[in-house]
Scaffold this motif. Structure first.
Motif, PDB file in Angstrom:
ATOM      1  N   VAL A 114      47.837 -56.475  18.395  1.00  0.00           N
ATOM      2  CA  VAL A 114      47.672 -55.667  17.310  1.00  0.00           C
ATOM      3  C   VAL A 114      46.424 -55.914  16.403  1.00  0.00           C
ATOM      4  O   VAL A 114      46.313 -57.346  16.140  1.00  0.00           O
ATOM      5  CB  VAL A 114      48.809 -55.601  16.327  1.00  0.00           C
ATOM      6  CG1 VAL A 114      48.717 -54.563  15.300  1.00  0.00           C
ATOM      7  CG2 VAL A 114      49.946 -54.841  17.268  1.00  0.00           C
ATOM      8  N   ALA A 115      45.451 -55.054  16.179  1.00  0.00           N
ATOM      9  CA  ALA A 115      44.258 -55.443  15.272  1.00  0.00           C
ATOM     10  C   ALA A 115      44.204 -54.772  14.090  1.00  0.00           C
ATOM     11  O   ALA A 115      44.566 -53.433  13.865  1.00  0.00           O
ATOM     12  CB  ALA A 115      43.042 -55.275  16.169  1.00  0.00           C
ATOM     13  N   LEU A 116      43.954 -55.536  12.991  1.00  0.00           N
ATOM     14  CA  LEU A 116      44.114 -55.029  11.570  1.00  0.00           C
ATOM     15  C   LEU A 116      42.485 -54.967  11.099  1.00  0.00           C
ATOM     16  O   LEU A 116      41.729 -56.180  11.077  1.00  0.00           O
ATOM     17  CB  LEU A 116      44.827 -55.618  10.566  1.00  0.00           C
ATOM     18  CG  LEU A 116      46.325 -55.592  10.733  1.00  0.00           C
ATOM     19  CD1 LEU A 116      46.624 -57.015  11.358  1.00  0.00           C
ATOM     20  CD2 LEU A 116      47.052 -55.390   9.789  1.00  0.00           C
ATOM     21  N   TYR A 117      41.771 -53.844  10.926  1.00  0.00           N
ATOM     22  CA  TYR A 117      40.447 -53.581  10.675  1.00  0.00           C
ATOM     23  C   TYR A 117      40.323 -52.953   9.282  1.00  0.00           C
ATOM     24  O   TYR A 117      41.468 -51.906   8.878  1.00  0.00           O
ATOM     25  CB  TYR A 117      39.826 -52.501  11.423  1.00  0.00           C
ATOM     26  CG  TYR A 117      39.801 -52.998  12.954  1.00  0.00           C
ATOM     27  CD1 TYR A 117      39.371 -54.534  13.309  1.00  0.00           C
ATOM     28  CD2 TYR A 117      40.280 -52.360  13.985  1.00  0.00           C
ATOM     29  CE1 TYR A 117      39.158 -54.876  14.664  1.00  0.00           C
ATOM     30  CE2 TYR A 117      40.516 -52.780  15.502  1.00  0.00           C
ATOM     31  CZ  TYR A 117      39.964 -54.013  15.691  1.00  0.00           C
ATOM     32  OH  TYR A 117      39.733 -54.366  16.919  1.00  0.00           O
ATOM     33  N   GLY A 118      39.430 -53.107   8.236  1.00  0.00           N
ATOM     34  CA  GLY A 118      39.077 -52.585   7.167  1.00  0.00           C
ATOM     35  C   GLY A 118      40.247 -52.624   6.027  1.00  0.00           C
ATOM     36  O   GLY A 118      40.410 -51.966   5.241  1.00  0.00           O
ATOM     37  N   ILE A 119      40.583 -53.787   6.096  1.00  0.00           N
ATOM     38  CA  ILE A 119      41.898 -54.284   5.274  1.00  0.00           C
ATOM     39  C   ILE A 119      41.165 -54.835   3.682  1.00  0.00           C
ATOM     40  O   ILE A 119      41.375 -55.917   3.571  1.00  0.00           O
ATOM     41  CB  ILE A 119      42.785 -55.240   5.839  1.00  0.00           C
ATOM     42  CG1 ILE A 119      43.055 -54.811   6.975  1.00  0.00           C
ATOM     43  CG2 ILE A 119      43.946 -55.218   4.666  1.00  0.00           C
ATOM     44  CD1 ILE A 119      43.908 -53.317   7.325  1.00  0.00           C
ATOM     45  N   GLU A 120      40.616 -53.711   3.051  1.00  0.00           N
ATOM     46  CA  GLU A 120      40.051 -53.961   1.921  1.00  0.00           C
ATOM     47  C   GLU A 120      41.171 -53.773   0.535  1.00  0.00           C
ATOM     48  O   GLU A 120      42.350 -53.554   1.025  1.00  0.00           O
ATOM     49  CB  GLU A 120      38.891 -53.259   1.545  1.00  0.00           C
ATOM     50  CG  GLU A 120      39.092 -51.710   1.903  1.00  0.00           C
ATOM     51  CD  GLU A 120      37.748 -50.999   1.659  1.00  0.00           C
ATOM     52  OE1 GLU A 120      37.008 -51.291   0.631  1.00  0.00           O
ATOM     53  OE2 GLU A 120      37.544 -49.974   2.329  1.00  0.00           O
ATOM     54  N   SER A 121      40.847 -53.509  -0.582  1.00  0.00           N
ATOM     55  CA  SER A 121      41.891 -52.956  -1.498  1.00  0.00           C
ATOM     56  C   SER A 121      42.681 -51.512  -0.979  1.00  0.00           C
ATOM     57  O   SER A 121      41.839 -50.784  -0.415  1.00  0.00           O
ATOM     58  CB  SER A 121      41.145 -52.609  -2.835  1.00  0.00           C
ATOM     59  OG  SER A 121      42.328 -52.447  -3.753  1.00  0.00           O
ATOM     60  N   PRO A 122      43.633 -51.567  -1.163  1.00  0.00           N
ATOM     61  CA  PRO A 122      44.670 -52.278  -1.863  1.00  0.00           C
ATOM     62  C   PRO A 122      45.579 -53.400  -0.738  1.00  0.00           C
ATOM     63  O   PRO A 122      46.714 -53.199  -0.857  1.00  0.00           O
ATOM     64  CB  PRO A 122      45.722 -51.343  -2.447  1.00  0.00           C
ATOM     65  CG  PRO A 122      45.813 -50.182  -1.473  1.00  0.00           C
ATOM     66  CD  PRO A 122      44.326 -50.175  -0.574  1.00  0.00           C
ATOM     67  N   GLY A 123      44.898 -54.139   0.081  1.00  0.00           N
ATOM     68  CA  GLY A 123      45.419 -54.859   0.914  1.00  0.00           C
ATOM     69  C   GLY A 123      46.458 -55.832   0.297  1.00  0.00           C
ATOM     70  O   GLY A 123      47.242 -55.990   1.139  1.00  0.00           O
ATOM     71  N   LEU A 124      46.038 -56.626  -0.770  1.00  0.00           N
ATOM     72  CA  LEU A 124      46.908 -57.321  -1.131  1.00  0.00           C
ATOM     73  C   LEU A 124      48.200 -56.981  -1.640  1.00  0.00           C
ATOM     74  O   LEU A 124      49.327 -57.283  -1.346  1.00  0.00           O
ATOM     75  CB  LEU A 124      46.212 -58.133  -2.429  1.00  0.00           C
ATOM     76  CG  LEU A 124      46.983 -59.233  -3.161  1.00  0.00           C
ATOM     77  CD1 LEU A 124      47.052 -60.386  -2.329  1.00  0.00           C
ATOM     78  CD2 LEU A 124      46.209 -59.662  -4.584  1.00  0.00           C
ATOM     79  N   THR A 125      48.068 -55.782  -2.487  1.00  0.00           N
ATOM     80  CA  THR A 125      49.128 -54.982  -2.791  1.00  0.00           C
ATOM     81  C   THR A 125      49.962 -54.561  -1.506  1.00  0.00           C
ATOM     82  O   THR A 125      51.304 -54.560  -1.499  1.00  0.00           O
ATOM     83  CB  THR A 125      49.025 -53.832  -3.561  1.00  0.00           C
ATOM     84  OG1 THR A 125      48.242 -54.211  -4.941  1.00  0.00           O
ATOM     85  CG2 THR A 125      50.214 -53.025  -4.081  1.00  0.00           C
ATOM     86  N   ALA A 126      49.482 -54.094  -0.497  1.00  0.00           N
ATOM     87  CA  ALA A 126      50.195 -53.390   0.635  1.00  0.00           C
ATOM     88  C   ALA A 126      50.471 -54.440   1.704  1.00  0.00           C
ATOM     89  O   ALA A 126      51.123 -54.169   2.604  1.00  0.00           O
ATOM     90  CB  ALA A 126      49.115 -52.430   1.374  1.00  0.00           C
ATOM     91  N   SER A 127      50.283 -55.909   1.577  1.00  0.00           N
ATOM     92  CA  SER A 127      50.648 -56.882   2.425  1.00  0.00           C
ATOM     93  C   SER A 127      51.856 -56.844   3.062  1.00  0.00           C
ATOM     94  O   SER A 127      51.975 -56.964   4.302  1.00  0.00           O
ATOM     95  CB  SER A 127      50.098 -58.282   2.053  1.00  0.00           C
ATOM     96  OG  SER A 127      50.772 -58.635   0.964  1.00  0.00           O
ATOM     97  N   LEU A 128      52.989 -56.780   2.312  1.00  0.00           N
ATOM     98  CA  LEU A 128      54.238 -56.747   2.864  1.00  0.00           C
ATOM     99  C   LEU A 128      54.460 -55.745   3.642  1.00  0.00           C
ATOM    100  O   LEU A 128      55.097 -55.680   4.712  1.00  0.00           O
ATOM    101  CB  LEU A 128      55.301 -57.091   1.829  1.00  0.00           C
ATOM    102  CG  LEU A 128      55.166 -58.617   1.250  1.00  0.00           C
ATOM    103  CD1 LEU A 128      55.990 -58.586  -0.105  1.00  0.00           C
ATOM    104  CD2 LEU A 128      55.474 -59.494   2.001  1.00  0.00           C
TER     105      LEU A 128
END
Length: 369
Positions: free
Chosen positions: A345-359
Motif C-alpha cells: 500500500v502506497a500513500l502519495y500526495g499526503i499534504e494538508s489535511p494529512g495531519l488531521t486525517a491521519s487516524l
C-alpha cells in the motif's frame, strides 16, 4: 511470519506513518517503522500550521474530505485520551468586501456536503462583536477547527505503537525496494558510516508513507503507476507582539489556495502563511523578502497590522502530486487494485489535511491492505 525478517514494514515515521503502524499493530501484526532522519515527523508533519481542519473545502466524496471529517473527531478523542495538548479554538472565514459575501454560502454548502454542518453564518455586526479589529462584510464561524501539538501527538502514537510491540528505527534510509519472487518485499537500507555495507530487510507487507520520497520509491515497484512528485514550499512569518484575535482567521479562498491566513500555536503566538513557491529541491530557509507580499494580503482583513511586524519563522514543503496550474490532487492510497502488487500500500500526495486525517487514513490503509 515465515522466512521474512519482519511481518509488516512501514517506511516513514511522520504522523500518517506512525498512525498507520499503530493501527497495524492493533490488528495483531508485527510492525517496524523505518525513518531516515534522527527524529520522528521532522519533514511535512513538523512543518505546517498545526491546525485540526474541519473538512470544509475539499471536493465532495474525495478521500481528503472523508478522512478529514472522520479523522478530526478521532483526533480530538485521541488527544483527550492521551493527554496531547490541543485546543478547539475555532476559525473565522472572512469576506473582506461585499463581492466575497456570496462565496460564504457556497463554502457553507460545500462543507455541508462533506458532513460539516456546524458552520455559522455571521453578519458584519456579528464579526465586529467577536473580533473588532477585523475588516469584514460577513464571515463563517467554524467551531470545530482547532490547533494541536503535532510532535506531542506523534510521540503519543509512537508510545502506543511500542507498547503494542512495534518498533521505530531512526537513521535508516531506504534506498531501494523490490518484490520477492515468492511474494513479499526486499527493502534495501543505506550503509551506516564510512566503510559500511547496505543491508536488506524482508517483509510480507509493505506500507510506503515516505512523503516527498514516496513517488520515487513507489516507482521502483510499480513503475509508471506511481505519480509524479512536485514540491510546493510554503513560508510562515510570525507576528512580533500579540495579535488582537481569539480565533484563527482565514480569508475567503481565492484561485490557487486558501490565502495568507492567521493561525496560533498553543501559546497563542500568531503566525501568517503559508504562501506557495514551487521549488525543485528541499530548502527550508525562509527568504525575508517574501514577507513583503504578506502585508497587503493580511491588511485586507486586518487593516491594523503594524509596519515591520512580520518576522521570518519557518517553512514547510508540501509533497504534491499535482503541479503548477493543475487542480489539487486527492490523496492516493494505492493498493493491489491500482498497481497489482499484493501486500503493498502506497500513500502519495499526503499534504494538508494529512495531519488531521491521519487516524482515518490509517484505517483506510488497513482496509485496503
Amino acid at each position: 511470519m515465515g522466512v521474512f525478517d519482519v511481518e509488516t514494514l512501514v517506511i516513514g515515521a511522520g504522523a500518517v506513518g506512525l498512525a498507520t503502524a499503530r493501527a497495524l499493530s492493533m490488528s495483531g501484526r508485527e510492525v517496524m517503522v523505518l525513518e531516515r532522519h534522527d527524529l520522528i515527523g521532522s519533514e511535512t508533519s513538523a512543518r505546517n500550521s498545526e491546525v485540526i481542519h474541519a473538512g470544509i473545502y475539499y471536493p465532495k466524496d474525495s478521500l481528503k474530505a472523508r478522512t478529514c471529517v472522520e479523522g478530526k473527531e478521532q483526533l480530538y478523542r485521541f488527544c483527550a485520551e492521551h493527554g496531547v495538548a490541543h485546543e478547539r479554538i475555532g476559525k473565522l472565514i472572512v469576506a473582506s468586501d461585499k463581492g466575497q459575501v456570496a462565496e460564504l454560502e457556497s463554502i457553507r454548502a460545500k462543507a455541508a456536503a462533506n458532513g460539516v454542518e456546524d458552520l455559522k453564518v455571521l453578519s458584519r455586526a456579528d464579526v465586529a462583536s467577536l473580533e473588532p479589529e477585523l475588516n469584514s462584510e460577513g464571515a463563517l464561524l467554524s467551531p470545530s477547527t482547532g490547533i494541536i501539538d503535532s510532535h506531542g501527538y506523534m510521540l503519543a502514537l509512537q508510545g502506543e505503537l511500542e507498547a503494542l510491540g512495534g518498533q521505530v528505527v531512526l537513521n535508516t534510509d531506504v534506498v531501494a525496494l523490490a518484490v520477492l519472487p515468492g511474494g513479499g518485499f526486499a527493502v534495501t537500507v543505506a550503509a551506516e558510516g564510512e566503510g559500511g555495507e547496505p543491508y536488506v530487510l524482508t517483509c510480507r507487507e509493505l506500507i510506503l508513507s515516505a512523503g516527498h520520497d514516496a513517488p520515487r520509491l513507489g516507482a521502483e515497484l510499480s513503475g509508471a503507476k506511481a505519480p509524479k512528485s512536485y514540491l510546493a514550499k510554503g513560508s510562515y512569518f510570525k507576528l512580533a507582539g500579540r495579535a488582537p484575535f481569539s480565533q484563527l482567521v482565514y480569508p475567503v479562498p481565492e484561485p490557487g489556495g486558501l490565502g495568507v491566513h492567521l493561525t496560533f500555536d498553543l501559546q497563542h503566538q500568531a503566525r501568517f502563511g503559508p504562501d506557495v513557491e514551487w521549488v525543485d529541491h528541499v530548502d527550508y530557509r525562509v527568504d525575508p523578502a517574501r514577507g513583503e507580499k504578506f502585508y497587503a494580503a493580511i491588511r485586507r482583513y486586518w487593516p491594523g497590522l503594524p509596519d515591520n511586524s512580520l518576522v521570518p519563522d519557518y517553512s514547510g514543503i508540501r509533497p504534491k502530486i499535482s503541479g503548477p496550474g493543475e487542480a489539487a490532487a486527492d490523496f492516493h492510497v494505492d493498493n493491489f487494485s491500482n498497481h497489482g502488487i499484493a501486500g503493498f500500500v502506497a500513500l502519495y500526495g499526503i499534504e494538508s489535511p494529512g495531519l488531521t486525517a491521519s487516524l482515518s487514513l490509517a484505517q483506510t490503509v488497513l482496509a485496503r491492505l
